[in-house]
Scaffold this motif. Structure first.
Motif, mmCIF file in Angstrom:
data_model
loop_
_atom_site.group_PDB
_atom_site.id
_atom_site.type_symbol
_atom_site.label_atom_id
_atom_site.label_comp_id
_atom_site.label_asym_id
_atom_site.label_seq_id
_atom_site.Cartn_x
_atom_site.Cartn_y
_atom_site.Cartn_z
ATOM 1 N N UNK A 1 -46.050 -12.688 -122.554
ATOM 2 C CA UNK A 1 -45.577 -14.065 -122.402
ATOM 3 C C UNK A 1 -45.506 -14.428 -120.927
ATOM 4 N N UNK A 2 -45.817 -15.680 -120.618
ATOM 5 C CA UNK A 2 -45.695 -16.185 -119.256
ATOM 6 C C UNK A 2 -44.218 -16.274 -118.900
ATOM 7 N N UNK A 3 -43.843 -15.728 -117.757
ATOM 8 C CA UNK A 3 -42.444 -15.798 -117.324
ATOM 9 C C UNK A 3 -42.222 -17.135 -116.615
ATOM 10 N N UNK A 4 -41.275 -17.911 -117.112
ATOM 11 C CA UNK A 4 -41.049 -19.235 -116.529
ATOM 12 C C UNK A 4 -39.750 -19.295 -115.720
ATOM 13 N N UNK A 5 -38.854 -18.375 -115.988
ATOM 14 C CA UNK A 5 -37.577 -18.356 -115.264
ATOM 15 C C UNK A 5 -37.783 -17.768 -113.868
ATOM 16 N N UNK A 6 -37.372 -18.507 -112.834
ATOM 17 C CA UNK A 6 -37.623 -18.066 -111.457
ATOM 18 C C UNK A 6 -36.947 -16.740 -111.125
ATOM 19 N N UNK A 7 -35.738 -16.544 -111.627
ATOM 20 C CA UNK A 7 -35.017 -15.305 -111.320
ATOM 21 C C UNK A 7 -35.751 -14.108 -111.931
ATOM 22 N N UNK A 8 -36.208 -14.274 -113.193
ATOM 23 C CA UNK A 8 -36.951 -13.173 -113.826
ATOM 24 C C UNK A 8 -38.274 -12.921 -113.102
ATOM 25 N N UNK A 9 -38.891 -14.038 -112.673
ATOM 26 C CA UNK A 9 -40.165 -13.915 -111.963
ATOM 27 C C UNK A 9 -39.989 -13.118 -110.671
ATOM 28 N N UNK A 10 -38.947 -13.439 -109.921
ATOM 29 C CA UNK A 10 -38.677 -12.713 -108.675
ATOM 30 C C UNK A 10 -38.394 -11.237 -108.956
ATOM 31 N N UNK A 11 -37.589 -10.993 -109.985
ATOM 32 C CA UNK A 11 -37.250 -9.596 -110.336
ATOM 33 C C UNK A 11 -38.509 -8.845 -110.756
ATOM 34 N N UNK B 1 -44.152 -18.454 -104.768
ATOM 35 C CA UNK B 1 -43.664 -18.084 -106.101
ATOM 36 C C UNK B 1 -44.338 -18.954 -107.169
ATOM 37 N N UNK B 2 -44.475 -20.239 -106.858
ATOM 38 C CA UNK B 2 -45.161 -21.124 -107.815
ATOM 39 C C UNK B 2 -46.640 -20.771 -107.915
ATOM 40 N N UNK B 3 -47.168 -20.192 -106.850
ATOM 41 C CA UNK B 3 -48.585 -19.820 -106.834
ATOM 42 C C UNK B 3 -48.852 -18.452 -107.437
ATOM 43 N N UNK B 4 -47.873 -17.876 -108.053
ATOM 44 C CA UNK B 4 -48.037 -16.561 -108.682
ATOM 45 C C UNK B 4 -47.587 -16.641 -110.133
ATOM 46 N N UNK B 5 -48.413 -16.179 -111.018
ATOM 47 C CA UNK B 5 -48.037 -16.156 -112.434
ATOM 48 C C UNK B 5 -47.631 -14.738 -112.811
ATOM 49 N N UNK B 6 -46.640 -14.635 -113.673
ATOM 50 C CA UNK B 6 -46.161 -13.329 -114.120
ATOM 51 C C UNK B 6 -46.192 -13.281 -115.645
ATOM 52 N N UNK B 7 -46.723 -12.199 -116.159
ATOM 53 C CA UNK B 7 -46.730 -11.980 -117.605
ATOM 54 C C UNK B 7 -45.762 -10.850 -117.946
ATOM 55 N N UNK B 8 -45.032 -11.032 -119.034
ATOM 56 C CA UNK B 8 -44.093 -10.011 -119.502
ATOM 57 C C UNK B 8 -44.577 -9.469 -120.839
ATOM 58 N N UNK B 9 -44.739 -8.150 -120.896
ATOM 59 C CA UNK B 9 -45.130 -7.498 -122.145
ATOM 60 C C UNK B 9 -43.973 -6.599 -122.592
ATOM 61 N N UNK B 10 -43.242 -7.013 -123.617
ATOM 62 C CA UNK B 10 -42.153 -6.162 -124.102
ATOM 63 C C UNK B 10 -42.726 -4.862 -124.668
ATOM 64 N N UNK B 11 -42.057 -3.761 -124.352
ATOM 65 C CA UNK B 11 -42.521 -2.468 -124.870
ATOM 66 C C UNK B 11 -42.148 -2.368 -126.346
ATOM 67 N N UNK B 12 -43.169 -2.362 -127.182
ATOM 68 C CA UNK B 12 -42.930 -2.287 -128.620
ATOM 69 C C UNK B 12 -43.859 -1.252 -129.215
#
Lengths: 206, 206
Positions: free
Chosen positions: A106-116, A141-152
């Motif tokens: 999923x695309x991370x949209x929360x800035x705090x999560x993105x920074x972390x 930060x806006x110029x960088x996209x972050x994807x989160x893959x939950x470990x499942x």
């Protein structure tokens, strides 16, 4: 373990232990990301970071992989430990530790999560650099996209030890392993590197 | 170069030269194979060999990947050359040489081609072993599946050189590269390795 991650070939080499997965994810400095584009699998090398139960990947918002947010992806991580030389050609092998993660990133949209997440990726590949180097600006930060893959869904597969030998009698071939390691070399400063700023302590001294 | 292999992100890092592709394929001892299973991308580490315009992969006839013969696959090969440390977090990068091949892999059914392919894979990963070790029997040959991927659609992407720097003024952070190399260690003979048979000459002396 699910039906999709159950290791069918040489199941004795498989593990579904989170601790083994985490150890591989954390040791490997890079990984390969699998996507599907119009039915065609595409495998891209990239770097990752892990925070608890989530693997983070990053890239340009314009990069192809970001457009796959919400679709199924695969993250594959491989550490090669040795070439395995047997007396028979067919028993040649590799010693390795590998991990396969399946899921939807999923695309991370929360800035705090993105920074972390960016801190986790940076610290994973180059420890200490998050605080040593100039932090991202809001524009960056806006110029960088972050994807989160939950470990499942995941599997681990590994081999260690000497080669197999199917009773080759006195066949005269050397058998054993040749270790493989990835090593860091002496840091090479850029021309503009400020005098008095030392390279990271984890890099070999010059 | 096709629309599917055109590098969109940082196109200045791209190449579509066969000589560059071959050099990466031949230097890398392992690769990652991308498949699609029921819409899910799956990325498997494996080894490869190249003969002219064909990349060969092998595995058990029972292995999952063999059942994907005739379907679209991706072979991704990555050589990491350095960690790139910049003064700004966002300019951190990697120096690397990577290749992406897309296509349809076909099951090799001709025994002579299969033997030649297995020789290519063996010699690629462990030079000299095809003639030093006991060759495959007919039963072993039937127990090994070989896939052929003709080199057609591909791209190469690489980065080299020092980190970028966006005018960080006198920001006090070391900047430069930390070389990454994959090295072979001292061979470790198996307990059953015949006395008088030396390890391969390309492995470091003990």
């Amino acid at each position: 373990m699910t039906d999709r991650t159950r290791v069918r070939r040489k199941p004795e080499r498989a593990s579904y232990e989170r601790a083994e997965l985490d150890a591989i994810l954390d040791e490997a400095r890079w990984c390969h990301l699998g996507l599907v584009r119009d039915g065609q699998p595409v495998v891209l090398p990239t770097i990752h970071g892990r925070l608890g139960d989530v693997v983070y990947l990053h890239g340009s918002p314009a990069a192809g992989f970001v457009r796959h947010a919400g679709e199924p992806v695969c993250v594959s991580v491989t550490l090669v430990d040795a070439l395995v030389l047997a007396r028979a050609v067919r028993n040649h092998s590799m010693n390795y530790r590998s991990a396969l993660l399946l899921g939807h990133a999923a695309l991370v949209t929360d800035d705090a999560e993105k920074l972390a997440a960016l801190e986790a990726v940076t610290e994973h590949v180059t420890p200490g650099r998050w605080s040593e180097s100039r932090p991202p600006t809001d524009v960056e930060l806006r110029g960088t996209a972050v994807l989160a893959l939950p470990i499942g869904e995941f599997s681990v597969k590994r081999r260690s030890g000497p080669p197999g030998d199917d009773g080759e009698g006195d066949f005269p071939a050397w058998a054993g392993i040749v270790p493989v390691t990835t090593v860091l070399g002496t840091p090479e400063p850029a021309a503009f590197s400020p005098p008095g700023c030392p390279p990271p302590s984890w890099a070999p001294p010059s």
